[in-house]
Design a protein around this motif. Structure first.
Motif, PDB file in Angstrom:
ATOM      1  N   PHE A 488      16.218  19.311 -27.386  1.00 20.07           N
ATOM      2  CA  PHE A 488      16.147  17.992 -26.770  1.00 20.07           C
ATOM      3  C   PHE A 488      15.723  18.076 -25.308  1.00 20.07           C
ATOM      4  O   PHE A 488      14.890  17.290 -24.847  1.00 20.07           O
ATOM      5  CB  PHE A 488      17.515  17.310 -26.885  1.00 20.07           C
ATOM      6  N   PHE A 489      16.276  19.037 -24.567  1.00 16.10           N
ATOM      7  CA  PHE A 489      15.986  19.155 -23.134  1.00 16.10           C
ATOM      8  C   PHE A 489      14.926  20.207 -22.821  1.00 16.10           C
ATOM      9  O   PHE A 489      14.561  20.348 -21.654  1.00 16.10           O
ATOM     10  CB  PHE A 489      17.263  19.521 -22.360  1.00 16.10           C
ATOM     11  N   GLY A 490      14.437  20.921 -23.834  1.00 17.67           N
ATOM     12  CA  GLY A 490      13.604  22.085 -23.554  1.00 17.67           C
ATOM     13  C   GLY A 490      12.115  21.876 -23.673  1.00 17.67           C
ATOM     14  O   GLY A 490      11.346  22.841 -23.552  1.00 17.67           O
ATOM     15  N   SER A 491      11.656  20.661 -23.895  1.00 15.38           N
ATOM     16  CA  SER A 491      10.221  20.406 -23.994  1.00 15.38           C
ATOM     17  C   SER A 491       9.704  19.810 -22.691  1.00 15.38           C
ATOM     18  O   SER A 491      10.329  18.905 -22.127  1.00 15.38           O
ATOM     19  CB  SER A 491       9.932  19.443 -25.148  1.00 15.38           C
ATOM     20  N   PRO A 492       8.564  20.305 -22.173  1.00 19.58           N
ATOM     21  CA  PRO A 492       8.033  19.766 -20.908  1.00 19.58           C
ATOM     22  C   PRO A 492       7.683  18.290 -20.988  1.00 19.58           C
ATOM     23  O   PRO A 492       7.827  17.564 -20.003  1.00 19.58           O
ATOM     24  CB  PRO A 492       6.784  20.612 -20.656  1.00 19.58           C
ATOM     25  N   ARG A 493       7.256  17.833 -22.144  1.00 17.89           N
ATOM     26  CA  ARG A 493       6.825  16.448 -22.285  1.00 17.89           C
ATOM     27  C   ARG A 493       7.906  15.625 -22.979  1.00 17.89           C
ATOM     28  O   ARG A 493       8.474  16.040 -23.988  1.00 17.89           O
ATOM     29  CB  ARG A 493       5.516  16.374 -23.072  1.00 17.89           C
ATOM     30  N   SER A 494       8.185  14.464 -22.435  1.00 18.48           N
ATOM     31  CA  SER A 494       9.239  13.591 -22.967  1.00 18.48           C
ATOM     32  C   SER A 494       8.652  12.596 -23.943  1.00 18.48           C
ATOM     33  O   SER A 494       7.665  11.915 -23.644  1.00 18.48           O
ATOM     34  CB  SER A 494       9.926  12.838 -21.828  1.00 18.48           C
ATOM     35  N   ALA A 495       9.302  12.504 -25.110  1.00 15.43           N
ATOM     36  CA  ALA A 495       9.025  11.393 -26.014  1.00 15.43           C
ATOM     37  C   ALA A 495      10.027  10.266 -25.748  1.00 15.43           C
ATOM     38  O   ALA A 495       9.710   9.093 -25.918  1.00 15.43           O
ATOM     39  CB  ALA A 495       9.112  11.851 -27.455  1.00 15.43           C
ATOM     40  N   TYR A 496      11.223  10.650 -25.327  1.00 15.30           N
ATOM     41  CA  TYR A 496      12.247   9.666 -24.976  1.00 15.30           C
ATOM     42  C   TYR A 496      12.092   9.280 -23.506  1.00 15.30           C
ATOM     43  O   TYR A 496      12.123  10.129 -22.615  1.00 15.30           O
ATOM     44  CB  TYR A 496      13.639  10.246 -25.208  1.00 15.30           C
ATOM     45  N   ASP A 497      11.904   8.001 -23.256  1.00 12.20           N
ATOM     46  CA  ASP A 497      11.799   7.479 -21.895  1.00 12.20           C
ATOM     47  C   ASP A 497      12.403   6.086 -21.909  1.00 12.20           C
ATOM     48  O   ASP A 497      11.835   5.145 -22.460  1.00 12.20           O
ATOM     49  CB  ASP A 497      10.336   7.426 -21.461  1.00 12.20           C
TER      50      ASP A 497
END
Length: 724
Positions: A488-497
């Protein structure tokens, strides 16, 4: 206990079936009817013994116990004639006091002379001398309880009937009923008369079954004699067979809106309106800003919130539901599985950790779609979220400063990466640990930062004690224990905003993992919600879409958020963010959060609660509801007050409606697979294993993007480390 019998269709009672035994008794006045029974007070409750007798009846064994009390008002003419006859009888005897005759007969003395003397101020009409007058009680002795102050008088028929499979059981139940009525004994008393002959038994059964009024003899009773058995049970009647009203609560407002699916209304539950009919009550969207729902676990707080969330989602509003146990999401999912909603639904479920499980990601440090001026807000959100979850307070100024400076450095690097068109090279929360513990990695990235930022890391940071760094990295180490949180926190790009969710009316359910890191996750989410709400300052007021947020288990959320729930209640109304919190114990909320929510609430609701909690919320209603009423609420019943047309209402009763009852027409379990596919698309969900594999190389990717070198390289002179 029956007070009235329907006589529209009289039927003759049938003989009891074989093997059944019946006891019958009619209660009549043992002495002359002008002598009163005892006037029963409220303590002890006269109904206590009667209710206890009824409670002992074993209905499962076929036993019955019935009390039929028929009343017929006595006409005033009949009552006056009865008074005259009683007075005449008393006159022939002459007035007396304490057994002694006071005056002579009729004419100048006697009763009439005494009455005449009373009218003339104590003087005899035919004599010049005064004469001793009788007491006023003597004047009333003749008519007894039927004096002019008696009020209404009723003719009474009182029938008792018990039935059981054994004669002794029927007799025992009858004796219990007779004992209950023995409490009425005073100057007069009730005497049981049992029908013995076949005709009298038939006559009794016909009256019992049809309501025919034919008492054995004249039975006239006054209101004080009857009140004890006609009033409702009081709090002192504690028999288990008594159905409680639940206490006194004001009626619902007469102008309370009725919910039939209108988009500008928020359903509350089933409410009894002034005409006696039950309808679905509602509050207006414009009137509901912040709400607080209190009460015991399992009594319907989450269910009521789900009803509101589903209703608003179908009305086109954006919603955000923090569901710690994911039970609410499981219930809501089939009711959101519709094409007009599916494209707006986001599911953040952190309970799954299988490598092939698809999850969404969120990078709180991401700068995609954000300007350089937003860096300070991102830094504050991350710093306050982690610091609050760690309960640093004011006791860890060095750790807080190091964390803020680290978040600032990484946010600036991310801004440069996004500006260069490489958002996949952004740092995540896990790079906070790399920044603080990998000195070589940090030194190679420092030249990419402004000089004022580099000065801190080159001049101030080396002088700080080494024990401050582990304090900061401890939070990241906790996140690193869960594959779901790593993904959840480890991807550079956010899908959740959440700002995007506000502006595009998304329907968001966030379900933490249930791990020890829940407090940290919830803290980061709440602080980000606050940041996103404030960021709507850049949008004109009339263009801000209303966004609804619910927070379950508010006590746990408040203990980790340290005041930001209060900030949400105090500040986000201006930016069209509404918040409703649910908690079992308001007294366990921090003082600042409790005061802020109560100060700004436009919906206050409670189900059953402990006495201390009940007393706390009852005080907010200025005595309209007692704590005892709150403690005795049935399951899924609430007392609530709302704002209606801008004015607070008095509290009123609401029966909670389950989701399946209110929204049965939305239930679409067959559409859940299609909803899952839509969520995969909406959030660009990826397998956990793929995200974790990329996270292992993220430090190298960040360094390669900003410096053209891989970790461990010796500089540009080593051609094997150059990146094309």
């Amino acid at each position: 206990m029956t007070n009235a019998v329907d006589v529209a269709k009289p039927t003759v009672a049938q003989r009891p079936p074989a093997g059944r035994h019946v006891q019958r008794a009619e209660l009549t006045l043992a002495l002359a009817d002008q002598k009163p029974l005892a006037s029963l007070g409220l303590n002890p409750d006269p109904l206590q013994q009667l209710a206890a007798a009824m409670a002992s009846v074993r209905t499962e064994a076929g036993e019955r116990a019935d009390v039929v009390l028929d009343l017929v008002p006595v006409r005033e003419g009949l009552l006056a004639r009865r008074r005259r006859r009683l007075l005449a009888q008393s006159t022939r005897r002459g007035p007396s006091a304490y057994g002694e005759r006071l005056t002579g007969g009729m004419g100048g003395g006697g009763m009439w002379g005494s009455v005449t003397a009373a009218w003339s101020g104590g003087k005899k009409a035919n004599r010049g001398r005064s004469e001793r007058l009788p007491r006023m009680t003597d004047l009333r002795d003749g008519v007894g309880k039927f004096d002019l102050s008696a009020g209404a008088v009723f003719a009474v028929q009182l029938l008792l009937r018990t039935e059981a499979g054994h004669p002794q059981a029927a007799l025992a139940r009858m004796n219990q009923l007779l004992a209950a009525f023995a409490a009425t004994s005073g100057e007069n008393y009730l005497k049981p008369r049992r029908p013995r002959t076949r005709w009298r038994i038939s006559h009794f059964d016909r009256r019992f079954a049809t309501g025919e009024f034919a008492p054995r003899k004249r039975q006239w009773l006054t209101v004080p004699e009857l009140t004890g058995f006609l009033k409702p049970p009081t709090v002192r009647c504690r028999a288990s067979s008594v159905v409680r009203s639940g206490g006194l609560v004001p009626p619902a407002p007469s102008n309370l809106p009725v919910y039939t699916g209108q988009p500008d209304l928020v359903p509350l539950g089933a409410v009894n309106y002034s005409d006696g009919r039950e309808r679905i009550g509602a509050t207006k969207v414009k009137d509901l800003l912040f709400g607080l729902q209190l009460g015991k676990s399992g009594h319907g707080k989450t269910e009521a919130a789900l009803v509101q969330c589903i209703a608003l989602a179908h009305s086109g509003y954006g919603t955000w539901f923090l569901d710690p146990h994911s039970e609410g999401w499981v219930r809501a999912k089939p009711y959101l599985a519709h094409p007009h909603i599916a494209s707006r639904v986001w599911e953040i479920n952190l309970a799954h950790c299988e490598p092939d499980q698809l999850v969404a990601s969120w990078n709180p440090l991401s700068m995609e779609g954000r300007t350089l001026s937003v860096v300070k807000d991102v830094v504050r959100s991350v710093t306050e979220g982690i610091a609050a979850a760690q309960d640093w307070g004011d006791n860890a100024p060095r750790a807080r400063t190091i964390l803020a400076r680290s978040a600032q450095a990484l946010a600036l690097l991310n801004h440069e990466a996004v500006k260069a068109g490489h958002p996949e090279a952004q740092c995540t929360l896990f790079q906070l640990r790399s920044w603080l513990t990998d000195e070589e990695w940090r030194e190679q990235l420092l030249p990419e930062l402004p000089q004022r930022v580099r000065d801190y890391w080159e001049k101030t940071f080396p002088k700080l004690a080494n024990d401050a760094v582990p304090t900061v990295t401890y939070a990241i180490d906790r996140l690193d224990t869960s594959p779901a949180l790593q993904a959840f926190f480890g991807s550079p790009r956010s899908a959740y905003d959440v700002r995007t969710a506000m502006d595009t009316s998304r329907v968001v359910f966030v379900c933490p993992s249930g791990s020890e890191s829940d407090a940290l996750v919830s803290c980061l989410l709440i602080h980000d919600l606050h940041r996103a709400g404030l960021s709507r300052q850049d949008t004109p007021r009339d263009e801000r879409k209303t966004f609804w947020a619910w927070g379950d288990e508010l006590t746990a959320l408040d203990s980790s958020s340290k005041g930001f729930l209060a900030a949400i209640a105090e500040q986000l109304r201006k930016y069209e963010v509404r918040f409703i919190g649910m908690t079992q114990m308001a007294l366990r909320l921090s003082a600042i959060t409790r005061q802020s929510l109560l100060q700004n609430q436009s919906l206050l609701s409670t189900c059953a609660a402990d006495f201390d909690e009940a007393a706390f919320v009852a005080r907010r209603w200025n005595g309209h509801v007692t704590p005892e009423t709150v403690t005795e609420l049935p399951k899924y019943h609430y007392i609530m007050s709302i704002n209606l047309n801008g004015t607070p209402t008095k509290p009123f009763r609401v029966r909670g409606l389950p989701v399946e009852e209110l929204f049965a027409h939305y239930d679409n379990p067959a559409g859940v697979p299609d909803l899952d596919k839509a969520i995969d698309t909406n959030l660009r969900r990826r397998p956990i294993g793929e995200i974790l594999a990329a996270l292992e190389d993220l430090d190298a990717e960040v360094l390669a993007h900003h410096t053209g070198r891989r970790p461990g390289s010796t500089g540009a002179g080593d051609p094997t480390t150059l990146i094309d």
